[in-house]
Design a protein around this motif. Structure first.
Motif, PDB file in Angstrom:
ATOM      1  N   ALA A  19      19.503 -28.389   6.386  1.00  0.00           N
ATOM      2  CA  ALA A  19      18.348 -27.357   6.142  1.00  0.00           C
ATOM      3  C   ALA A  19      18.206 -26.117   6.967  1.00  0.00           C
ATOM      4  CB  ALA A  19      17.117 -28.276   6.215  1.00  0.00           C
ATOM      5  N   VAL A  20      19.077 -25.980   8.089  1.00  0.00           N
ATOM      6  CA  VAL A  20      19.031 -25.057   8.867  1.00  0.00           C
ATOM      7  C   VAL A  20      19.975 -23.782   8.439  1.00  0.00           C
ATOM      8  CG1 VAL A  20      18.239 -26.231  10.804  1.00  0.00           C
ATOM      9  CG2 VAL A  20      20.696 -25.781  10.723  1.00  0.00           C
ATOM     10  N   ASP A  21      19.890 -22.759   8.991  1.00  0.00           N
ATOM     11  CA  ASP A  21      20.920 -21.807   8.743  1.00  0.00           C
ATOM     12  C   ASP A  21      21.886 -21.970   9.529  1.00  0.00           C
ATOM     13  OD1 ASP A  21      22.336 -19.278   8.715  1.00  0.00           O
ATOM     14  OD2 ASP A  21      20.480 -18.086   8.552  1.00  0.00           O
ATOM     15  N   PRO A  22      23.391 -22.107   8.914  1.00  0.00           N
ATOM     16  CA  PRO A  22      24.453 -22.230   9.625  1.00  0.00           C
ATOM     17  C   PRO A  22      24.937 -21.178  10.740  1.00  0.00           C
ATOM     18  CG  PRO A  22      25.107 -21.622   7.232  1.00  0.00           C
ATOM     19  CD  PRO A  22      23.577 -22.056   7.418  1.00  0.00           C
ATOM     20  N   GLU A  23      24.319 -20.235  10.613  1.00  0.00           N
ATOM     21  CA  GLU A  23      24.847 -19.094  11.479  1.00  0.00           C
ATOM     22  C   GLU A  23      23.938 -19.293  12.789  1.00  0.00           C
ATOM     23  OE1 GLU A  23      27.345 -17.173  10.809  1.00  0.00           O
ATOM     24  OE2 GLU A  23      27.626 -17.959   9.123  1.00  0.00           O
ATOM     25  N   HIS A  24      22.878 -19.875  12.824  1.00  0.00           N
ATOM     26  CA  HIS A  24      21.934 -19.690  14.028  1.00  0.00           C
ATOM     27  C   HIS A  24      21.039 -20.637  13.650  1.00  0.00           C
ATOM     28  CE1 HIS A  24      18.824 -17.432  11.594  1.00  0.00           C
ATOM     29  NE2 HIS A  24      19.958 -16.529  11.468  1.00  0.00           N
TER      30      HIS A  24
END
Length: 657
Positions: A404-409
């Motif tokens: 679910a989270v942003d893979p970048e940060h």
């Protein structure tokens, strides 16, 4: 003017008056019956007038004769007599007699009648006043009753006059839509009504309304979603009745609105649960049969290892078969977990250690830029649970958070702590009963990802719902079933763009894990006989071979009733290996209860391919999930205090050799 003319004028005047008064008397005589029948008061006044007219006619005739004699026109002798002073008193007497007569008529006829009529009118007025007051009281009572009925009724009421296009709504209807009393009613009308209807329901509602107003249909009963003041939509059942013209067209429509939002939500939840139950029944039957087959395969693999040569190729083939059995057992376990029938091997589980280990393993597959943090409080009490299923819960929550989270940060935080809860704990789903306050082990997985909308939250526990492009949507459904089986609570916080926090509350264990182990002094040493109870012949054969290798003497039966007969006949038994699910009237639970009644000291190992929960009520009972290896069988026997011989599988070879 000559005296002769005056004389004739005077006599003619009296003559004319006499005729006129006489005519009045004649008219009265002719109409008195009609006057009496029409109006008694008019008849009395007419009689008084007739008396006065009679008196006036006599006076006019009297003075006419006197003046005719005085002027020597006619009746000279009669006039001379009437002109005498003593005769002039006659008119006076006549006036007196007339006045007395008139008074007598008035006193005797008019005044009593007038008083009686006045009294009757007063009584009639009083009666009418009482009737009017009673009618007004009835109207007020009806209005109060109607007002109380509207207030007591949970339905909103509306009244639409189609001739004037005016709409009245009850205060309850305003309350249903989230408005204060008087806030919506003054401006409510057909246009406002259209604005409140959900756009997806507008066409259906419009068609139903038009058909009802035209008279094409006589019943109006539809469900519609209406927008409340807060902006959310609730589901209402709208019903109506109409007052119609002779042509059948509605002139006035009165209806009600029933809020069925919660009812429909509960019905949908019940339908989902029934669907899962039906799926679970099918899955449990399939899993039971498959696990029985896998149990036979694994048992024979173990036997083959003890009897085959040291050929590495044979050992590798047996290892591959054993791996396939393990994968098959894992598949059936996951299938049953998704339907709420996966809880079986209950032990004391350290949720903190388990969560930390699972998070460490899953972090290796997460994107490099995603930060995964753990916060495990110490000490944390253990929980009575199936470790594999708790592990599956952690894996599902952490995996979903990572995705679910942003893979970048992105950031995921996993924490475990003990918490003394003083308020009722919310159940896993809203329509189930809350859990009592107490001590809980709290597992919390928090992410700063995309979050969930209300629509997604409403469907996230459905077995085949998913937001993942690969279509993998069984994880949360399986987790929900696991939480239900373990009587665990769930809190959820999520909103689009604000991340998601799952908080799972497991009831803390009230006994130490050491209590699950039997005391060393109660181990069974006297008998080496093992009673194997299973309805599947191939399973009985395979398990009996395994027990022989462990140094026990197997005795096999195929039903619960036969097992009870053996208990009565055979006094010396070391252990009973009892299948949980059997036909014929006695399943494993029934047989276990009777064993505890007759032989409370007897050791029992419950076997099942139907991952059903077996309560560990004492140290003489344990559970063993099919398919099981020789080592797992030996460990299960050791847990209940049955000593067996050492076992070492022959021809062990590395996997894939």
């Amino acid at each position: 003017m000559s005296s002769t003319f005056v004389a004739y004028l005077t006599v003619g005047n009296y003559l004319l008056l006499t005729l006129l008064w006489s005519a009045i008397v004649v008219l009265y005589l002719r109409s008195r019956r009609l006057a009496r029948s029409v109006d008694p008061l008019v008849a009395t006044l007419a009689a008084v007038l007739a008396l006065d007219a009679t008196k006036s006619a006599i006076e006019s005739a009297y003075f006419g004769v006197v003046w005719a004699s005085e002027y020597e026109i006619a009746l000279t002798a009669l006039g001379a007599i009437l002109a005498r002073p003593e005769m002039l008193i006659a008119p006076k007497i006549l006036n007196l007699v007339t006045a007395v007569t008139v008074l007598a008529v008035i006193v005797r006829r008019w005044i009593p009648r007038e008083l009686r009529e006045r009294r009757e009118r007063a009584e009639s007025d009083a009666r009418l006043r009482r009737e009017l007051e009673a009618s007004l009281a009835d109207v007020r009572a009806a209005e109060e009753r109607w007002d109380l009925a509207i207030r007591a009724n949970q339905d909103g009421i509306w009244d639409w006059d189609l001739t004037t296009n005016r709409v009245w709504i009850s205060p309850r209807l305003e309350e249903q839509l989230g408005y204060a009393h008087g806030e919506l009613a003054p401006r409510f009308g057909p246009e406002i009504w259209k604005d409140l209807v959900h756009e997806e329901d507008a066409e259906q509602l419009g068609a139903a309304r038009e058909a009802f107003v035209r008279g094409t249909t006589r019943d109006f009963d539809v469900e519609v979603r209406l927008r409340c003041k807060a902006g959310d939509h609730r589901t209402f059942r709208a019903r109506a009745a109409a007052q119609r013209a002779p042509s059948g067209e509605a002139l006035r429509v009165v209806g009600s609105l029933s809020d069925v939002t919660e009812q429909r939500r509960v019905e949908a939840s019940l339908a989902r649960r029934r669907s899962i139950e039906r799926l679970g029944l099918v899955a449990s039957g399939v899993a039971h049969d498959v696990n029985n087959l896998l149990a036979v395969v694994r048992a024979n693999v173990e036997l083959a290892r003890t009897t085959t040569s040291s050929d590495s190729r044979v050992a590798a083939a047996l290892a591959d078969i054993d791996d396939a059995v393990t994968r098959g057992a894992t598949l059936t376990s996951r299938l049953l977990a998704s339907t709420g029938r996966g809880r079986f091997a209950v032990t004391e589980v350290d949720v903190g250690a388990l969560a930390q280990e699972m998070t460490r393993l899953l972090a290796g597959s997460a994107p490099r830029a995603v930060r995964i943090e753990t916060a495990i409080s110490r000490p944390v009490p253990t929980v009575e649970a199936d470790a594999a299923q708790v592990q599956q819960v952690v894996m599902n929550l952490v995996t979903n958070a990572i995705e679910a989270v942003d893979p970048e940060h992105g950031k995921v935080r996993v924490s475990v702590r003990a918490e003394a809860v003083r308020e009722p704990v919310p159940a896993a789903v809203a329509d189930e009963a809350a859990l009592p306050p107490g001590r809980y082990v709290v597992l919390e997985v928090d992410d700063d990802g995309v979050g969930m909308s209300d629509a997604v939250r409403a469907q996230m526990f459905e077995p085949f719902f998913t937001t993942k492009p690969e279509g993998r949507g069984l994880g949360l459904a399986a987790m929900l079933s696991t939480l239900r089986a373990h009587r665990a609570g769930l809190r959820l916080r999520s909103a689009p763009g604000q991340g998601t926090t799952f908080t799972v509350l497991f009831p803390a264990s009230e006994r130490a894990s050491q209590e699950a182990r039997p005391p060393r002094d109660i181990r069974a040493r006297r008998s080496r006989c093992a009673l194997i109870v299973d309805d599947d012949e191939s399973v009985r054969t395979a398990v009996s071979r395994m027990t022989e290798l462990l140094g026990l003497e197997p005795r096999v039966v195929g039903s619960g009733a036969a097992a009870l007969d053996v208990l009565d006949e055979h006094g010396e038994l070391a252990v009973v290996l009892l299948d949980l699910r059997m036909p014929g009237g006695f399943d494993g639970h029934d047989v276990l209860l009777r064993i505890r009644e007759r032989r409370p000291e007897l050791r029992v190992v419950m076997m099942s391919g139907f991952h059903k929960f077996v309560p560990m009520s004492d140290a003489r009972t344990t559970a063993l999930q099919k398919p099981f290896s020789m080592e797992q069988l030996r460990d299960a026997l050791a847990r209940v205090g049955v000593e067996v011989g050492p076992f070492e599988a022959a021809n062990e070879a590395p996997r894939g050799a």
